[in-house]
Design a protein around this motif. Structure first.
Motif, PDB file in Angstrom:
ATOM      1  N   ASN A 181       0.807  -1.238   0.000  1.00  0.00           N
ATOM      2  CA  ASN A 181       0.000   0.000   0.000  1.00  0.00           C
ATOM      3  C   ASN A 181       0.832   1.275   0.000  1.00  0.00           C
ATOM      4  N   ILE A 182       2.146   1.144  -0.138  1.00  0.00           N
ATOM      5  CA  ILE A 182       3.015   2.324  -0.056  1.00  0.00           C
ATOM      6  C   ILE A 182       3.916   2.379  -1.290  1.00  0.00           C
ATOM      7  N   SER A 183       3.773   3.450  -2.062  1.00  0.00           N
ATOM      8  CA  SER A 183       4.662   3.671  -3.210  1.00  0.00           C
ATOM      9  C   SER A 183       5.145   5.115  -3.154  1.00  0.00           C
ATOM     10  N   MET A 184       6.362   5.327  -3.557  1.00  0.00           N
ATOM     11  CA  MET A 184       6.909   6.682  -3.528  1.00  0.00           C
ATOM     12  C   MET A 184       6.878   7.264  -4.948  1.00  0.00           C
ATOM     13  N   GLU A 185       5.733   7.821  -5.306  1.00  0.00           N
ATOM     14  CA  GLU A 185       5.547   8.447  -6.619  1.00  0.00           C
ATOM     15  C   GLU A 185       5.610   9.967  -6.535  1.00  0.00           C
ATOM     16  N   VAL A 186       5.115  10.503  -5.428  1.00  0.00           N
ATOM     17  CA  VAL A 186       5.009  11.959  -5.274  1.00  0.00           C
ATOM     18  C   VAL A 186       5.926  12.432  -4.149  1.00  0.00           C
ATOM     19  N   LEU A 187       6.718  13.474  -4.441  1.00  0.00           N
ATOM     20  CA  LEU A 187       7.507  14.141  -3.410  1.00  0.00           C
ATOM     21  C   LEU A 187       7.109  15.617  -3.445  1.00  0.00           C
TER      22      LEU A 187
END
Length: 219
Positions: A181-187
């Motif tokens: 459930n955790i993806s790093m797409e947006v910073l």
């Protein structure tokens, strides 16, 4: 320079890979229309009531972002309205998001807000509390973490860079962990006064209010 021209200028200055969010809190629909005509499609509010009021009155192809401190009793009003919530900062809020969205058979995309400057006057999660939140997110069915957001303290450029670097390094390390459930797409880092530095340090989403709409006049 008017709102239209400011959006055009900003869009020409930032890379195409960076999302420009027009922070429209306290702004009228007429002011927002100027930004929209210049190509703005991402708008952010920090009060639930403003999204509720503006949502039915403004263009339906707009992506609404919620960037303020979110009270649990207001979560239900955001279902079906927001594209991204930038301010997940505590487990009790996570549980309320899960409950409200699951009840309606929907999913919600959120960013974890990191209080990187450890400021008592600001909301956001402290780094030592992150793992507990990540563990809980992985058991959710309706909440999807899409990245990180931060608001850094007011400081000089060198210190700003260090804060942005720290959050970018955290984002990179989470990206490698393959968590459920955790993806790093947006910073989401950088605002009117520091968005250029934030982009140089890896931000792919900037939130600009005064740089588009001018200074706010608080009543």
């Amino acid at each position: 320079m008017g709102i239209y021209e400011k959006v055009i200028k900003l869009k020409s200055e930032i890379p195409e890979s960076v999302t420009l969010i027009s922070v429209s809190k306290t702004r009228s629909l007429e002011e927002m229309e100027e930004a929209y005509k210049a190509g703005a499609r991402d708008f952010a509010e920090n009060k639930v009531q403003e999204i509720r009021d503006k949502f039915p009155e403004f263009h339906q192809d707009v992506r609404w972002h919620f960037i303020g401190h979110l009270q649990r009793n207001k979560v239900k009003y955001l279902v079906d309205k927001v594209y991204l919530i930038h301010s997940l900062d505590r487990i009790s809020l996570l549980e309320e998001l899960e409950k409200q969205y699951e009840t309606k058979g929907k999913t919600v995309n959120v960013l974890i807000e990191i209080n990187i400057g450890r400021e008592g006057s600001k909301t956001g999660l402290l780094l030592e509390d992150l793992e507990e939140l990540l563990d809980r997110v992985q058991t959710c069915r309706s909440v999807k973490v899409k990245g990180l957001m931060t608001i850094i303290p007011k400081c000089d450029e060198k210190t700003s860079r260090n804060y942005f670097k720290e959050v970018k390094n955290l984002w990179d390390s989470l990206k490698e962990r393959n968590l459920n459930n955790i993806s790093m797409e947006v910073l989401s880092m950088g605002m009117t006064n520091d968005y250029k530095v934030a982009i140089e340090e890896g931000s792919n989403t900037v939130r600009v209010g005064e740089g588009i709409f001018g200074k706010r006049e608080y009543k």
